[in-house]
Scaffold this active site. Sequence first.
Site, PDB file in Angstrom:
ATOM      1  N   ALA A 190       0.816  -1.218   0.000  1.00 29.71           N
ATOM      2  CA  ALA A 190       0.000   0.000   0.000  1.00 29.71           C
ATOM      3  C   ALA A 190       0.855   1.277   0.000  1.00 29.71           C
ATOM      4  O   ALA A 190       0.322   2.381   0.084  1.00 29.71           O
ATOM      5  CB  ALA A 190      -0.929  -0.003   1.217  1.00 29.71           C
ATOM      6  N   ASP A 191       2.163   1.122  -0.125  1.00 28.87           N
ATOM      7  CA  ASP A 191       3.068   2.276  -0.033  1.00 28.87           C
ATOM      8  C   ASP A 191       2.894   3.246  -1.202  1.00 28.87           C
ATOM      9  O   ASP A 191       2.948   2.850  -2.368  1.00 28.87           O
ATOM     10  CB  ASP A 191       4.520   1.780   0.017  1.00 28.87           C
ATOM     11  CG  ASP A 191       5.486   2.910   0.233  1.00 28.87           C
ATOM     12  OD1 ASP A 191       5.601   3.369   1.378  1.00 28.87           O
ATOM     13  OD2 ASP A 191       6.115   3.352  -0.747  1.00 28.87           O
TER      14      ASP A 191
END
Length: 302
Positions: free
Chosen positions: A255-256
Amino acid sequence: MNWTDCETYLEIYPPHEFGFEECLVFLTRSDQEILHQLIDGFLYKLIEVEKEFILLKIAHTPHAIKVEFPINLPAASVRKAAAAYVWEWFDMGQDLSSFYKTACQSELLQRLVHKYEGLRMVCMPDLFEALVWAIIGQQINLTFAYTLKKRFVEQFGECISFKGKQFWLFPSFEKIAELDISKLQQLQFTVRKAEYIIGVAKAMSKGEIKKELMLQKNNYQQAKQALMAIRGVGAWTADYVLMKCLHYTCAFPIADVGLHNALKKQMGLEKKPTIEEINHIAANWEGWQAYATFYLWRSLYE
């Protein structure tokens, strides 16, 4: 660990796939960085060993990394600990040949590996620092994260002066465990992040969270679950700590935002990819997702 104690300095012999200059690009990505400094081509880093502050002066020679002690010559046991710190900081125990073989199966990774050959994970050997830095970075941009870290270190860390410059240590969990939440709010930490950080510090003071315990977990999933049991640690934070401190090459902070931006840029996409699309892109990164992510982050500092 492959090194020689030359008494007045250390020589550390990195593995074949090691690019010191590439690692320096990552280390100097922010002018707000306070925990190391690059001065006249030398990397300076303050560490604490056996309650003694040791300033390291690090340079890369054609065949080794040379570590000098510009302030005082420490005892042999401390020199060994300093060598171990540098070895872990640059993830030199990792055999990257397998990653480079994996990269050959991906046009994207192949391109990045060719461009940044020798780049290694720049790690955070201290678990408290890794957890705090990851919590600070939750849902804010990198620039503000560095600003908060600088305030945190200058307010609660310890430092030494050498040749007119200050060199800082990350605050100890013992000191942070004693703080009131308002002390962090004054530095512009949210109430929630202040609670998380002080909570981690208190748990570490009680011996409930230890790097040694985390390293004893049997596999990635167990280690991730143990981290996510800590208040304030979600999947992204856990994966960040797993890749930067606990050396899990399969950790994948999917999810970065930086990862998404790098993929968009490298693949010429009109918009950032979805999680589903990233899983598809990363299908053949198995076992090396952390390094793939780190190389993609590196591509943002062009």
